[in-house]
Each structure stands twice: as structure tokens, then as C-alpha cells.
Design an enzyme around this catalytic site. Structure first.
Site, PDB file in Angstrom:
ATOM      1  N   TRP A 161       0.816  -1.223   0.000  1.00  0.00           N
ATOM      2  CA  TRP A 161       0.000   0.000   0.000  1.00  0.00           C
ATOM      3  C   TRP A 161       0.844   1.265   0.000  1.00  0.00           C
ATOM      4  CZ3 TRP A 161       1.640   2.712   4.119  1.00  0.00           C
ATOM      5  CH2 TRP A 161       2.161   1.992   5.192  1.00  0.00           C
ATOM      6  N   ASN A 162       2.145   1.163   0.358  1.00  0.00           N
ATOM      7  CA  ASN A 162       2.872   2.418   0.623  1.00  0.00           C
ATOM      8  C   ASN A 162       3.253   3.188  -0.640  1.00  0.00           C
ATOM      9  OD1 ASN A 162       4.855   0.510   0.048  1.00  0.00           O
ATOM     10  ND2 ASN A 162       6.272   1.258   1.605  1.00  0.00           N
ATOM     11  N   ALA A 187      -2.547  -3.951  -2.736  1.00  0.00           N
ATOM     12  CA  ALA A 187      -2.982  -4.060  -1.343  1.00  0.00           C
ATOM     13  C   ALA A 187      -4.430  -3.587  -1.217  1.00  0.00           C
ATOM     14  CB  ALA A 187      -2.080  -3.210  -0.456  1.00  0.00           C
ATOM     15  N   GLY A 239       6.686  -6.289  -0.264  1.00  0.00           N
ATOM     16  CA  GLY A 239       5.934  -6.182   0.982  1.00  0.00           C
ATOM     17  C   GLY A 239       6.808  -6.566   2.150  1.00  0.00           C
ATOM     18  N   GLU A 261      10.989  -8.137  -2.840  1.00  0.00           N
ATOM     19  CA  GLU A 261      11.429  -6.819  -2.360  1.00  0.00           C
ATOM     20  C   GLU A 261      10.810  -6.649  -0.986  1.00  0.00           C
ATOM     21  OE1 GLU A 261      13.515  -4.803  -3.732  1.00  0.00           O
ATOM     22  OE2 GLU A 261      13.651  -5.588  -5.775  1.00  0.00           O
ATOM     23  N   CYS A 295      10.248   1.339   2.668  1.00  0.00           N
ATOM     24  CA  CYS A 295      11.240   0.304   2.983  1.00  0.00           C
ATOM     25  C   CYS A 295      12.630   0.920   3.041  1.00  0.00           C
ATOM     26  CB  CYS A 295      11.196  -0.793   1.937  1.00  0.00           C
ATOM     27  SG  CYS A 295      11.365  -0.151   0.271  1.00  0.00           S
ATOM     28  N   GLU A 392      11.278  -2.257  11.666  1.00  0.00           N
ATOM     29  CA  GLU A 392      10.917  -1.101  10.843  1.00  0.00           C
ATOM     30  C   GLU A 392       9.973  -0.201  11.631  1.00  0.00           C
ATOM     31  OE1 GLU A 392       9.322  -3.321   7.326  1.00  0.00           O
ATOM     32  OE2 GLU A 392      10.494  -1.843   6.226  1.00  0.00           O
ATOM     33  N   GLU A 469      14.937  -4.772  -9.080  1.00  0.00           N
ATOM     34  CA  GLU A 469      13.935  -4.144  -9.954  1.00  0.00           C
ATOM     35  C   GLU A 469      14.524  -2.862 -10.520  1.00  0.00           C
ATOM     36  OE1 GLU A 469      10.359  -3.933  -7.464  1.00  0.00           O
ATOM     37  OE2 GLU A 469       9.677  -5.791  -8.398  1.00  0.00           O
TER      38      GLU A 469
HETATM   39  P1  NAP Z   1       2.445  -6.781   3.570  1.00  0.00           P
HETATM   40  O1  NAP Z   1       1.510  -6.870   4.676  1.00  0.00           O
HETATM   41  O2  NAP Z   1       3.499  -7.819   3.425  1.00  0.00           O
HETATM   42  O3  NAP Z   1       1.544  -6.742   2.232  1.00  0.00           O
HETATM   43  C1  NAP Z   1       2.095  -6.616   0.964  1.00  0.00           C
HETATM   44  C2  NAP Z   1       1.144  -7.208  -0.049  1.00  0.00           C
HETATM   45  O4  NAP Z   1       1.000  -8.597   0.199  1.00  0.00           O
HETATM   46  C3  NAP Z   1      -0.259  -6.624   0.001  1.00  0.00           C
HETATM   47  O5  NAP Z   1      -0.801  -6.619  -1.299  1.00  0.00           O
HETATM   48  C4  NAP Z   1      -0.987  -7.624   0.862  1.00  0.00           C
HETATM   49  O6  NAP Z   1      -2.371  -7.610   0.635  1.00  0.00           O
HETATM   50  C5  NAP Z   1      -0.378  -8.914   0.379  1.00  0.00           C
HETATM   51  N1  NAP Z   1      -0.479 -10.024   1.298  1.00  0.00           N
HETATM   52  C6  NAP Z   1      -0.516 -10.008   2.640  1.00  0.00           C
HETATM   53  N2  NAP Z   1      -0.597 -11.269   3.110  1.00  0.00           N
HETATM   54  C7  NAP Z   1      -0.594 -12.091   2.026  1.00  0.00           C
HETATM   55  C8  NAP Z   1      -0.654 -13.499   1.859  1.00  0.00           C
HETATM   56  N3  NAP Z   1      -0.723 -14.339   2.883  1.00  0.00           N
HETATM   57  N4  NAP Z   1      -0.662 -13.999   0.604  1.00  0.00           N
HETATM   58  C9  NAP Z   1      -0.582 -13.181  -0.452  1.00  0.00           C
HETATM   59  N5  NAP Z   1      -0.525 -11.833  -0.357  1.00  0.00           N
HETATM   60  C10 NAP Z   1      -0.520 -11.297   0.871  1.00  0.00           C
HETATM   61  O7  NAP Z   1       3.219  -5.414   3.519  1.00  0.00           O
HETATM   62  P2  NAP Z   1       2.605  -3.961   3.623  1.00  0.00           P
HETATM   63  O8  NAP Z   1       2.332  -3.691   5.046  1.00  0.00           O
HETATM   64  O9  NAP Z   1       1.517  -3.790   2.644  1.00  0.00           O
HETATM   65  O10 NAP Z   1       3.822  -3.083   3.106  1.00  0.00           O
HETATM   66  C11 NAP Z   1       4.835  -2.649   3.932  1.00  0.00           C
HETATM   67  C12 NAP Z   1       6.046  -3.560   3.814  1.00  0.00           C
HETATM   68  O11 NAP Z   1       6.506  -3.567   2.466  1.00  0.00           O
HETATM   69  C13 NAP Z   1       7.204  -3.041   4.640  1.00  0.00           C
HETATM   70  O12 NAP Z   1       7.845  -4.118   5.281  1.00  0.00           O
HETATM   71  C14 NAP Z   1       8.123  -2.422   3.596  1.00  0.00           C
HETATM   72  O13 NAP Z   1       9.458  -2.358   3.976  1.00  0.00           O
HETATM   73  C15 NAP Z   1       7.900  -3.333   2.439  1.00  0.00           C
HETATM   74  N6  NAP Z   1       8.278  -2.680   1.173  1.00  0.00           N
HETATM   75  C16 NAP Z   1       9.416  -3.103   0.545  1.00  0.00           C
HETATM   76  C17 NAP Z   1       9.816  -2.482  -0.622  1.00  0.00           C
HETATM   77  C18 NAP Z   1      11.063  -2.922  -1.324  1.00  0.00           C
HETATM   78  O14 NAP Z   1      11.209  -2.581  -2.492  1.00  0.00           O
HETATM   79  N7  NAP Z   1      11.970  -3.650  -0.700  1.00  0.00           N
HETATM   80  C19 NAP Z   1       9.053  -1.442  -1.163  1.00  0.00           C
HETATM   81  C20 NAP Z   1       7.904  -1.033  -0.488  1.00  0.00           C
HETATM   82  C21 NAP Z   1       7.531  -1.676   0.679  1.00  0.00           C
HETATM   83  P3  NAP Z   1      -3.392  -7.016   1.725  1.00  0.00           P
HETATM   84  O15 NAP Z   1      -2.716  -5.848   2.338  1.00  0.00           O
HETATM   85  O16 NAP Z   1      -4.555  -6.660   0.913  1.00  0.00           O
HETATM   86  O17 NAP Z   1      -3.616  -8.138   2.674  1.00  0.00           O
END
Ligand code: NAP
Length: 490
Positions: A161-162, A187, A239, A261, A295, A392, A469
Site C-alpha cells: 500500500w505504501n 494491497a 511487501g 522486495e 522500505c 521497521e 527491480e
Molecule cells: P504486507 O503486509 O506484506 O503486504 C504486501 C502485499 O501482500 C499486500 O498486497 C498484501 O495484501 C499482500 N499479502 C498479505 N498477506 C498475504 C498473503 N498471505 N498472501 C498473499 N498476499 C498477501 O506489507 P505492507 O504492510 O503492505 O507493506 C509494507 C512492507 O513492504 C514493509 O515491510 C516495507 O518495507 C515493504 N516494502 C518493501 C519495498 C522494497 O522494495 N523492498 C518497497 C515497499 C515496501 P493485503 O494488504 O490486501 O492483505
């Protein structure tokens, strides 16, 4: 048009259904889920809530289009991306408003993300026609080695979502360029930017089924059957590390190609010899881009003893000057966090640090609702065992510690499971190279508080992920290498 009328217009302008095989359609059970404005808690609209069967239908569409798309001329694949880049660029204001409404970041930052997102399409439009191969004479001279590169196949893309649009284009761009079809799942908290993007891709001439979008409030239940199905050959996820691990396990049975990522815990290191003005500027950017919900956000500030007090003083001054409010308002630089759970988590990390002896120089608490706001915060004297040195923060909190030597700061910086990015400020060239080479990360911002760049390989090591990426290697994630052993008759 301004204010509420403009908001209604951009929300009304988005299709709120599933995009499968080139057709917009409701979820099979007719279900929907609400999208909320994090600045007010108000419902903006509702979107289709896909079932597991809808997910499989989207995969069917991607599989059906794969053979055709793989054969599609690379130049045309690139031109569709280029047209999409142009449409996004023309509509930057509307897309930015939509993003701010669903995600909360201030409008100027949303504009920045939309432009950044569009750049991935421009970059991969150019990369589509640069997929190379090889031709070599076998060492024994009798045969020839031909190397060609082919699309991996139908791909599952999952985004957070971020950065609701850029994390999508960073995957969709190379997938389209490489000749892969895909199903993308944004998300649940921020589906609108992705739905708008699907409309733009269709407008730019993307054939039916090449990109399919599934929105759902049950991500685990919908995505797991798709991952385990076996027809998708690739999973690209952005995520959290926790969800990334689960998805890697799910991908193992079908031995999927994966790109991950994941989370970060970036150290921001300032040496005594640094240009302090530049370091403070970079620190504000590295900390507050996306309200700290990135992130790449600086999560730990390590400042050498000679300048730590002055650095903390200047950071406090800057943090106190920021405008907090709804991202659509003039003068706002700190929008809301994504939800109340995010505020509670930031607050818990701050309380933990304070209970262990940290000092609050400014901020240190949330704001009363409506909305999910946290005050820009500066903490000093962070003990090494504070939770925020290892987790984080994902909010506008800058924890500052001091250090004495290069060896000490390197040991602290590397003492984490994460390895996404570090920031280093120094004017000593030898030191810069020494430190950058020893940091256990995929990226370093050297005298720079921002590393994101479509032309550069973005990604982490350790628990921050697998793969890159963007840059010239970004397309590799969606390509397989095939080698032809060619026998030659004399
Ligand atoms: P998240 O909870 O891991 O969710 C990411 C995505 O995965 C969302 O679309 C979420 O959908 C989905 N998801 C969650 N549980 C799942 C499952 N069991 N099976 C399949 N899909 C699933 O992360 P977030 O809170 O949205 O994002 C923040 C995180 O992303 C932070 O840790 C940040 O550091 C990381 N991030 C990393 C990068 C990078 O490039 N390294 C860039 C941006 C963000 P729903 O939310 O709809 O459940």
C-alpha cells in the site's frame, strides 16, 4: 475544479471491478470491500472483493494470453509502455489526488510517485528492444553455443500500500517488456491507483489478458491457490519480510522464479567530516519521504560524536517546522499513517525506546482522531537493545545514536537481519569507499538521501529480499535463458 468536486471526480473516474481478460467485471459472489481515507477514516468508495475462483479466472486469462504476448513484437510491447507513460504523465494531477486520498501522503509526494511510476514504463519501453542473446564457438571448435532469452511466462505480482502505483509499474513494466502476462494484486488498502493504471494500459492498447487486476480483502485465500496452481511461472512480491517468507514457502512446490522486495532497517551514518547541511537535508528526505512509511526509510541514525548534538538540534528544528494534516491541504508535509494499527506500532516502539532510556527531543505521540496521525519525532540516546534498532518504524520518527569509530558504526549498521539500503555522509573519499564496501546492503546512498531511480537496480540482500527491480537487470527477472547446443558438420 478543486476540493470535494475534484475528489469525487477522480474517484468516480476509476472502474472498481476486477479487470480480467480485458473486461471489467464484478466479483463472482458480488462482494465488495470499502476503501478508506486514512486522513479522516471516511469511506471513499468500495471495490470488487475477489474470491479464490476469481483469482483462478484471472490466472486463466493470463495463461491464455501468454503465447500470443510472447510472440508480440518487442517494439510494439515497448510502444504500449511508452504510450502508457505519456498518458500517466498527462494525468499526473488526477492520479496524484487519487493516491493521496487512498494512501494519505501529501499531494506533492503523490505527484512525485506518479512521475516515478511512469518512469518505469518509459525505462522498460526502451529495454523491450534490448533483450540480447549470444553466439559463441565451442572451445573444441566443432559446435556453436547460441543463447537466447525468453519470457518466464505468466507472472503473479503482489504490491504493498505504501507506493500504490510505483511498486506496480516496477513489476508490470518489465513483465510487459519481456513478453510475460500477469495477474497483479494491489494491497486492499490502496487498490484505486492500480485500477486507474489498468484503465490506462487498456487505453494505451495493451491486448486483453496481458495484465489482469484482482482486488480482494482476502489476499492469502485468493493468492495461495494461484501460486500453487503451477501455470504461473513467476512470483514477484513487494511487501513485508514475514509475508515474503510465507510466499517463498508457497512457491517452493512449483519451483517458481521469485523476486522478493522486502522490509528494511536502513542505517543513516554521518561522520564528523560530513557536510552537515547536506546530511540534515538528506536525513529529512530519507526519513520523511512517504511519512516514513518506506522500505528505504532511514530507521537508525548513527552520528559521530563530534557532530551528534548539532545534528540532533537541527533535525529537531526541521521536524518542528513541518505541517501535519490531510495530504490534500496546502502546506502539509506530514500526512496520516495508513491506519490506527500503524500509529499504535510507532507509539509502542517509541515508548519502548523511552522506557529503556532514550530522550524525546520533539514529538513522541500521536494526534487525536479523526485520522491516523503521528507527530514528527526525534529521539536521542537510543540504547542498542531498543526494539526500533531492529524493527521497521514505518513512521516519522528519527532515533539518533552517537558513535566513535568507523569499526563501531559498521558493526552496528550491519547488526540486523535486513540489508536493503544504507546512507553514508562523509567528505573523505577513502572512508566512503571503505565503509560502502563493508555495508551489508543492496544499495548505498552516498551523500544522498534518496536511492530510488528507475535506471538503477533496486533491491536488498539478507532478509530484505531476492532479485533487483529497475536498471538494466530489472528485465532479467522476467526472462529465462535458453541455450542451444548447435552441432556443425564439417
Ligand atoms: P504486507 O503486509 O506484506 O503486504 C504486501 C502485499 O501482500 C499486500 O498486497 C498484501 O495484501 C499482500 N499479502 C498479505 N498477506 C498475504 C498473503 N498471505 N498472501 C498473499 N498476499 C498477501 O506489507 P505492507 O504492510 O503492505 O507493506 C509494507 C512492507 O513492504 C514493509 O515491510 C516495507 O518495507 C515493504 N516494502 C518493501 C519495498 C522494497 O522494495 N523492498 C518497497 C515497499 C515496501 P493485503 O494488504 O490486501 O492483505
Amino acid at each position: 475544479m478543486t476540493g470535494a468536486a475534484a475528489e469525487t471526480k477522480v474517484i468516480d473516474g476509476v472502474a472498481k471491478e476486477l479487470y480480467i481478460g480485458g473486461a471489467w467485471q464484478p466479483a463472482s459472489g458480488g462482494g465488495t470491500f470499502p476503501v478508506l481515507d486514512p486522513a479522516t477514516g471516511a469511506e471513499l468508495c468500495s471495490v470488487a472483493d475477489a474470491s479464490p475462483a476469481d483469482g483462478i479466472a484471472a490466472l486463466d486469462a493470463a495463461v491464455a494470453a501468454q503465447r500470443f504476448w510472447a510472440k508480440h513484437p518487442p517494439r510494439e510491447r515497448g510502444e504500449i509502455l511508452r504510450r502508457s507513460y505519456e498518458i500517466i504523465t498527462e494525468r499526473v494531477d488526477d492520479l496524484a489526488l487519487l493516491m493521496t486520498l487512498e494512501m494519505g501522503k501529501p499531494l506533492a509526494e503523490s505527484r512525485g510517485e506518479v512521475a516515478y511510476a511512469a518512469e518505469f514504463f518509459r525505462w522498460f519501453a526502451e529495454e523491450a528492444v534490448r533483450i540480447d542473446g549470444g553466439y559463441a564457438v565451442s572451445p573444441n571448435g566443432t559446435g556453436r553455443v547460441l543463447v537466447t532469452r525468453q519470457p518466464v511466462g505468466p507472472s503473479i505480482l503482489i504490491t504493498p500500500w505504501n507506493f500504490p502505483m510505483a511498486m506496480g509499474t516496477r513489476k508490470i513494466g518489465p513483465a510487459i517488456a519481456a513478453g510475460c502476462t500477469s495477474v497483479i494484486k494491489p494491497a486492499a488498502q490502496t487498490p484505486l491507483s492500480m485500477l486507474a493504471l489498468a484503465g490506462i494500459l487498456a487505453e494505451a492498447g495493451l491486448p486483453d489478458g496481458v495484465v489482469n487486476v484482482v482486488t480482494t480483502s482476502s489476499s492469502g485465500a485468493v493468492m495461495e491457490p494461484m501460486i500453487r496452481d503451477g501455470r504461473a511461472r513467476k512470483l514477484s512480491f513487494t511487501g513485508s519480510t514475514a509475508v515474503g517468507r510465507t510466499l517463498l514457502q508457497q512457491s517452493a512446490d512449483q519451483v517458481l522464479r521469485t523476486s522478493m522486495e522486502l522490509g528494511g532497517n536502513a542505517p543513516f551514518i554521518v561522520f564528523d567530516d560530513a557536510d552537515l547541511d547536506a546530511a540534515v537535508e538528506g536525513a529529512m528526505l530519507a526519513k520523511l519521504r512517504n511519512i516514513g512509511e518506506a522500505c528505504t526509510a532511514a530507521n537508525r541514525f548513527y552520528v559521530q560524536q563530534g557532530v551528534v548534538d548539532e545534528f540532533a538540534r537541527r533535525m529537531t528544528e526541521r521536524m518542528e517546522s513541518l505541517g501535519i494534516g490531510r495530504g490534500t491541504e496546502e502546506g502539509v508535509t506530514i500526512g496520516p499513517l495508513i491506519d490506527q494499527a500503524a500509529v499504535d506500532k510507532v507509539d509502542a516502539l517509541v515508548s519502548d525506546a523511552v522506557n529503556r532510556g532514550a530522550t524525546v527531543l520533539t514529538g513522541g505521540s500521536g494526534l487525536d482522531g479523526p485520522g491516523h496521525f503521528y507527530r514528527p519525532t526525534v529521539l536521542t540516546g537510543i540504547p542498542d537493545d531498543a526494539r526500533m534498532t531492529d524493527e521497521e518504524i514505518f513512521g516519522p520518527v528519527a532515533p539518533i545514536s552517537s558513535f566513535a569509530t568507523e569499526e563501531e558504526v559498521l558493526a552496528k549498521a550491519n547488526d540486523t537481519q535486513y540489508g536493503l539500503v544504507s546512507y553514508v555522509y562523509t567528505t573523505d573519499f577513502d572512508r566512503a569507499l571503505r565503509v560502502c564496501e563493508q555495508l551489508e546492503v543492496g544499495m548505498v546512498g552516498l551523500n544522498q538521501g534518496l536511492v530510488s531511480n528507475p535506471a538503477a537496480p533496486f533491491g536488498g540482500i539478507k532478509h530484505s529480499g531476492v532479485g533487483r527491480e529497475g536498471g538494466t537487470v530489472g528485465i532479467d527477472e522476467f526472462l529465462e535463458t535458453k541455450y542451444l547446443a548447435v552441432g556443425l558438420r564439417e
